[in-house]
Motif scaffolding. Structure first.
Motif, PDB file in Angstrom:
ATOM      1  N   LYS A   1      29.765  47.608  49.778  1.00  0.00           N
ATOM      2  CA  LYS A   1      31.031  46.935  50.064  1.00  0.00           C
ATOM      3  C   LYS A   1      31.426  46.023  48.917  1.00  0.00           C
ATOM      4  O   LYS A   1      32.592  45.990  48.501  1.00  0.00           O
ATOM      5  CB  LYS A   1      30.908  46.135  51.360  1.00  0.00           C
TER       6      LYS A   1
ATOM      7  N   SER B   1      32.599  48.059  45.947  1.00  0.00           N
ATOM      8  CA  SER B   1      33.949  48.580  46.192  1.00  0.00           C
ATOM      9  C   SER B   1      34.991  47.499  45.979  1.00  0.00           C
ATOM     10  O   SER B   1      36.072  47.762  45.436  1.00  0.00           O
ATOM     11  CB  SER B   1      34.057  49.136  47.616  1.00  0.00           C
ATOM     12  N   MET B   2      34.673  46.264  46.397  1.00  0.00           N
ATOM     13  CA  MET B   2      35.590  45.154  46.183  1.00  0.00           C
ATOM     14  C   MET B   2      35.827  44.921  44.700  1.00  0.00           C
ATOM     15  O   MET B   2      36.961  44.683  44.261  1.00  0.00           O
ATOM     16  CB  MET B   2      35.048  43.889  46.849  1.00  0.00           C
TER      17      MET B   2
ATOM     18  N   ASP C   1      37.954  47.842  43.253  1.00  0.00           N
ATOM     19  CA  ASP C   1      39.344  47.726  43.683  1.00  0.00           C
ATOM     20  C   ASP C   1      40.063  46.640  42.886  1.00  0.00           C
ATOM     21  O   ASP C   1      41.216  46.809  42.477  1.00  0.00           O
ATOM     22  CB  ASP C   1      39.414  47.401  45.175  1.00  0.00           C
ATOM     23  N   SER C   2      39.383  45.525  42.675  1.00  0.00           N
ATOM     24  CA  SER C   2      39.992  44.437  41.914  1.00  0.00           C
ATOM     25  C   SER C   2      40.210  44.833  40.461  1.00  0.00           C
ATOM     26  O   SER C   2      41.263  44.552  39.878  1.00  0.00           O
ATOM     27  CB  SER C   2      39.107  43.191  41.986  1.00  0.00           C
TER      28      SER C   2
ATOM     29  N   ALA D   1      40.660  47.812  39.308  1.00  0.00           N
ATOM     30  CA  ALA D   1      41.751  48.790  39.261  1.00  0.00           C
ATOM     31  C   ALA D   1      43.109  48.082  39.278  1.00  0.00           C
ATOM     32  O   ALA D   1      44.052  48.490  38.591  1.00  0.00           O
ATOM     33  CB  ALA D   1      41.639  49.769  40.425  1.00  0.00           C
ATOM     34  N   HIS D   2      43.200  47.012  40.075  1.00  0.00           N
ATOM     35  CA  HIS D   2      44.449  46.247  40.120  1.00  0.00           C
ATOM     36  C   HIS D   2      44.774  45.677  38.745  1.00  0.00           C
ATOM     37  O   HIS D   2      45.916  45.788  38.251  1.00  0.00           O
ATOM     38  CB  HIS D   2      44.321  45.113  41.139  1.00  0.00           C
TER      39      HIS D   2
ATOM     40  N   SER E   1      36.981  50.174  35.092  1.00  0.00           N
ATOM     41  CA  SER E   1      38.120  50.877  35.678  1.00  0.00           C
ATOM     42  C   SER E   1      39.032  51.350  34.561  1.00  0.00           C
ATOM     43  O   SER E   1      39.499  50.554  33.751  1.00  0.00           O
ATOM     44  CB  SER E   1      38.885  49.960  36.634  1.00  0.00           C
TER      45      SER E   1
ATOM     46  N   THR F   1      36.374  37.068  44.345  1.00  0.00           N
ATOM     47  CA  THR F   1      35.736  38.350  44.590  1.00  0.00           C
ATOM     48  C   THR F   1      34.552  38.559  43.660  1.00  0.00           C
ATOM     49  O   THR F   1      33.467  38.962  44.082  1.00  0.00           O
ATOM     50  CB  THR F   1      36.751  39.487  44.405  1.00  0.00           C
TER      51      THR F   1
END
Length: 248
Positions: A78, A81-82, A85-86, A88-89, A114, A241
């Motif tokens: 988890k 993944s956080m 995701d961050s 990628a942003h 990423s 995060t």
């Protein structure tokens, strides 16, 4: 197969019931909460205990080491993944590959990268862990360490030129690192990979040395100041995060 699937489902219900009782619960209570006949529950509890998912203490069942490892693995996934995701942003926000790395247990560790097909990450052609002197990520992390810890790293991974632009010796590298101000961005041009420029920002994440970095092809190096400024302006929103996830 249906019988096997049913058994797995019933065992999982027992585990879910056990999780709700940090101090443990007797078989009868777990059976009742899982909606299972007591003989069935006894059979599954014995199996779960044998496999290490539960253990019996003083007449109650508590979670075992296998369940703890399973939960820890899920939490790690988890957190990772956080991070991704961050990253990628921010990759989309700055239009360049974004990296997150930490210095942990004496080594440089790239936790997440990423990129996209249109903006590929720098190829790790030489082990990042062993070439910290040559890339912005490593120089940024090493610059956050005390002198003794940094020397220990160089004892394991001596400074050597891997491209014509790499810093040539330890003294020159220490002079460069020593000239950096607190929280100053580190940039390098073709020191790790020909045709690539990089920049790394020091990150405060608990007691760990950490960094976020970007890379660009050499012919886009005029974009480097803009991309760095854009990343700096948005990185604060990511810190919670990354700080939470530093223990991955």
């Amino acid at each position: 197969m249906p019988t096997l699937i049913g058994s797995v489902q019933r065992a999982l219900r027992l585990l879910e019931a056990a999780v709700a009782h940090t101090g443990g619960a007797p078989a009868k209570q777990l059976a009742r909460e899982a909606g299972l006949p007591l003989p069935t529950a006894y059979h599954l509890l014995r199996t779960l205990t044998h496999e290490g998912y539960l253990r019996r203490e003083g007449g109650v069942f508590v979670l075992g080491e296998a369940a703890a490892r399973l939960a820890h693995g899920g939490l790690q996934q988890k957190r990772r993944s956080m991070i991704l995701d961050s990253l990628a942003h921010f990759r989309d926000a700055v239009g360049a590959p974004v990296y997150f790395a930490v210095y942990r247990e004496g080594e440089i560790e790239v936790v997440g990268v990423s990129d996209t097909p249109a903006t590929p990450a720098c190829e790790e052609w030489a082990d990042f862990r062993e070439t910290g002197h040559a890339h912005a990520i490593g120089q940024c992390l090493l610059g956050q360490l005390d002198e003794k810890t940094r020397r220990e790293y160089f004892d394991r991974h001596p400074v050597e030129a891997i491209t014509p632009y790499t810093v040539r010796d330890l003294r020159a590298l220490e002079n460069r690192i020593g000239s950096l101000g607190p929280m100053q961005t580190v940039t390098e041009r073709q020191e790790y990979a020909l045709g690539t420029v990089c920049a790394a920002l020091p990150i405060t994440a608990g007691d760990a040395a950490a960094t976020m970095a970007i890379s660009l092809p050499l012919h886009q190096q005029e974009r480097l100041p803009y991309v760095v400024k854009r990343l700096q302006s948005e990185v604060g929103a990511l810190l919670s995060t990354l700080s939470f996830s530093i223990s991955i």
